[in-house]
Motif scaffolding. Structure first.
Motif, short mmCIF file in Angstrom:
data_model
loop_
_atom_site.label_atom_id
_atom_site.label_comp_id
_atom_site.label_asym_id
_atom_site.label_seq_id
_atom_site.Cartn_x
_atom_site.Cartn_y
_atom_site.Cartn_z
N HIS A 2 30.92 49.22 29.34
CA HIS A 2 30.00 49.86 28.40
C HIS A 2 29.86 51.35 28.69
O HIS A 2 29.86 52.18 27.76
CB HIS A 2 28.64 49.18 28.49
N LEU A 17 29.16 45.55 16.23
CA LEU A 17 29.82 45.51 17.53
C LEU A 17 29.03 46.28 18.57
O LEU A 17 28.98 45.90 19.74
CB LEU A 17 31.24 46.06 17.42
N ARG A 18 28.40 47.37 18.14
CA ARG A 18 27.60 48.16 19.08
C ARG A 18 26.41 47.37 19.61
O ARG A 18 26.19 47.30 20.82
CB ARG A 18 27.11 49.45 18.38
N GLN A 32 42.51 39.97 18.74
CA GLN A 32 41.18 40.52 18.44
C GLN A 32 40.23 39.42 17.97
O GLN A 32 39.12 39.26 18.49
CB GLN A 32 41.30 41.59 17.36
N HIS A 60 31.39 52.08 17.74
CA HIS A 60 30.05 52.58 18.07
C HIS A 60 29.66 53.79 17.23
O HIS A 60 28.47 53.97 16.93
CB HIS A 60 30.00 52.98 19.55
N VAL A 79 32.85 53.11 27.38
CA VAL A 79 32.78 53.16 25.91
C VAL A 79 31.87 54.30 25.47
O VAL A 79 32.21 55.10 24.59
CB VAL A 79 32.28 51.81 25.35
N ASN A 95 32.31 45.20 10.88
CA ASN A 95 31.53 44.67 12.00
C ASN A 95 31.21 43.20 11.78
O ASN A 95 31.38 42.36 12.68
CB ASN A 95 30.20 45.44 12.13
N THR A 136 38.53 49.83 25.14
CA THR A 136 37.54 50.91 25.21
C THR A 136 37.54 51.72 23.92
O THR A 136 36.48 52.02 23.35
CB THR A 136 37.83 51.83 26.41
N TRP A 154 38.71 50.81 20.91
CA TRP A 154 38.27 49.96 19.79
C TRP A 154 36.74 49.98 19.69
O TRP A 154 36.17 50.25 18.62
CB TRP A 154 38.80 48.55 20.01
N PHE A 155 36.06 49.73 20.80
CA PHE A 155 34.60 49.62 20.76
C PHE A 155 33.93 50.99 20.66
O PHE A 155 32.87 51.11 20.03
CB PHE A 155 34.10 48.82 21.96
N TYR A 169 34.20 40.78 12.32
CA TYR A 169 34.50 40.52 13.73
C TYR A 169 33.47 39.57 14.35
O TYR A 169 33.83 38.64 15.09
CB TYR A 169 34.53 41.83 14.52
N LEU A 220 27.57 44.37 21.93
CA LEU A 220 27.95 44.76 23.29
C LEU A 220 26.71 45.16 24.09
O LEU A 220 26.59 44.78 25.27
CB LEU A 220 28.95 45.91 23.25
#
Length: 520
Positions: free
Chosen positions: A44, A9-10, A227, A84, A47, A193, A77, A79-80, A196, A13
């Motif tokens: 971002h 996910l990191r 989600q 991260h 986050v 990850n 925010t 969640w991500f 998703y 994004l």
């Protein structure tokens, strides 16, 4: 290498921010009608700031953090940010009681709770019974003189540096979604990850999401639907999301128009709620091209919805444990929305009998989905190896749902395995009886259960909500069922009610209906 590759996910994004820094990623409307937007770059930055604030609070990779939030930007925010730094989001239902929350927080061993002022009192009374919780953060909260941490203040002066971020891998768990328990305690479904990203790729390809789309999220973010099927395909495609704090049947299409939404996702109950409202012809002038839906609705309701609002409905099937959608109707093929579609990209689907053998064509069997744990299906249940082994067998995830395959190759949902009614030696699918009941124009919605019967094992009892202004007797409705069902499937009794007990996403809680019968 598969379609997921080594992405997280990191990294996903970060890639989108490089491509679309000034593009709106989130358009949000709160419960008071106030609208806010965040570009990819703005989102971002927040986050990254929250990541560093969490690291300052000693949140580490592998730590569980409970989110007890309504739909808001801060949910996304958090969640991500957690993903991260390798921490794990535990999203929960804001309607859950203190006792229910105590179980989830303690079972997950959460070290941090992020919630809002409205729900803070719920936790104050049980705080001494939550030994792992180190801090509580409140979002959208201005009062500075409290024992709680303030979300806005935490990120206000935080750094956007990534120097302290740990290495994270696609197979790392970043979400844990608790299934609703009816006869047992909820189970924590571990989502990685890779999970998703896979479902984002699957959904974006299946419904042809482009960078110009805006996914409309009105269902709760704590649920897998919002989600998996809305947020992730938007991110994978470089699209955006339109998010509302609450679902409104009367304002659904007005909000869609105001926020520029193009793809919606609903359950059967919200669709019925929208149809039950007085029709506003202006609602046909909306930007939505497609609405995904799960759970059965009557054929006339499908037609009515598509005609009134000028869009396509697309019936699909998935569950928290499958992560992605193993069955979906084709967007550009023949949509048979009374079915749950055909197998989708990346999955094999079959029906199995009680012995685990593949069911014969035309017979009813349990839906089994072949997948890779931690990539295309859930990784496992948290701290429940026995339940994991019962659910995932030889690479096949047993869903607990029965279906049949038609001669057309489409799958037709029958019922939850546990909702099959045993009447005089015959198996009766509650959903089949419900489908007939809702065909009657007087019926808004129905729920059918089996109740103990000394002579026939179980008798069939139906609960019915009538359409506004409609009247019909129990006898008339039973006669209608006799015209459309075999004799052994006809309800023995029908009770007219005003409302059904429901989960937050609109599923009827049949165990509560059963308990009410036993109590009386």
């Amino acid at each position: 290498m598969d379609i997921i590759g080594d992405r997280t996910l990191r990294s996903l994004l970060e890639e989108r921010v490089c491509l679309y820094p000034q593009k709106i990623f989130i358009a949000f409307e709160d419960v008071n009608g106030n609208q806010t937007t965040k570009t990819y770059s703005e989102f971002h930055d927040e986050v990254l700031k929250l990541c560093n604030a969490l690291l300052d609070l000693k949140i580490q990779a592998g730590d569980h953090v409970t989110l007890h939030l309504p739909n808001n930007i801060e949910f996304l925010t958090a969640w991500f940010a957690l993903a991260h730094i390798g921490a794990i989001m535990v999203p929960t239902n804001i309607l859950s009681t203190a006792e229910e929350m105590k179980y989830i927080i303690n079972h997950s061993e959460s070290v941090l709770l992020i919630t809002e002022e409205e729900y803070a009192e719920k936790f104050l009374g049980i705080k001494e019974e939550l030994p792992t919780i180190q801090n509580i953060i409140l979002t959208r909260f201005m009062n500075k003189s409290t024992p709680f941490l303030n979300f806005s203040q935490l990120i206000e002066n935080a750094s956007t540096s990534t120097e302290r971020f740990p290495k994270i891998l696609p197979e790392d768990v970043v979400g844990m979604l608790y299934t609703s328990g009816t006869t047992s305690k909820p189970k924590g479904v571990q989502v990685t990850n890779a999970n998703y990203i896979f479902t984002g790729e699957l959904m974006s390809h299946s419904i042809k999401v482009t960078e110009d789309d805006r996914m409309f999220i009105v269902l709760p973010l704590f649920h897998g639907n919002a989600q998996y099927y809305s947020t992730m395909p938007a991110l994978v495609a470089g699209a955006s999301v339109a998010l509302t704090e609450k679902f409104s049947a009367s304002r659904y299409f007005k909000q869609a128009k105001s926020l520029g939404a193009t793809v919606g996702s609903l359950f059967a109950a919200p669709i019925r709620m929208i149809l039950a409202k007085e029709y506003d012809a202006d609602d046909r002038d909306n930007p939505i091209r497609l609405v995904l839906f799960a759970q059965s609705i009557a054929e006339h309701q499908i037609q009515d919805f598509e005609e009134k609002f000028g869009l396509k409905l697309l019936h699909l099937y998935g569950m928290t444990e499958t992560v992605g959608i193993p069955l979906i109707n084709p967007l550009n093929g023949v949509r048979k929305n009374l079915s749950i579609g055909r197998p989708s990209l990346g999955y094999e689907v079959k029906l199995v009998d009680e012995n685990g053998e593949e069911a014969e064509t035309g017979t009813i069997g349990q839906i089994a989905v072949k997948g890779v744990p931690g990539r295309t299906i859930m990784k496992q249940y948290f701290k429940n190896e026995q339940a994991t082994q019962q659910t995932i067998q030889n690479g096949w995830l047993l869903t607990g749902d029965n279906a049949r395959i038609g001669e057309d190759g489409y799958f037709y949902f029958v019922d939850r395995v546990k909702d099959m009614i045993k009447r005089s030696g015959e198996n009766v699918a509650a959903q089949e009886v419900e489908s007939v009941l809702t065909q009657h124009l007087a019926v808004y919605e129905s729920a059918v259960i089996g109740v103990p019967d000394e002579m026939r094992d179980e008798a069939i009892k139906a609960f019915v909500i009538l359409n506004k202004g409609m009247l019909i007797t129990e006898e008339e409705l039973i006669d209608f069922c006799k015209e459309h069902l075999a004799k052994f499937k006809v309800p023995d009794s029908i009770e007219f009610v005003e409302v059904f007990p429901r989960t937050p996403v609109g599923k009827i809680q049949k165990h509560i209906l059963r308990n009410s019968i036993l109590i009386h």
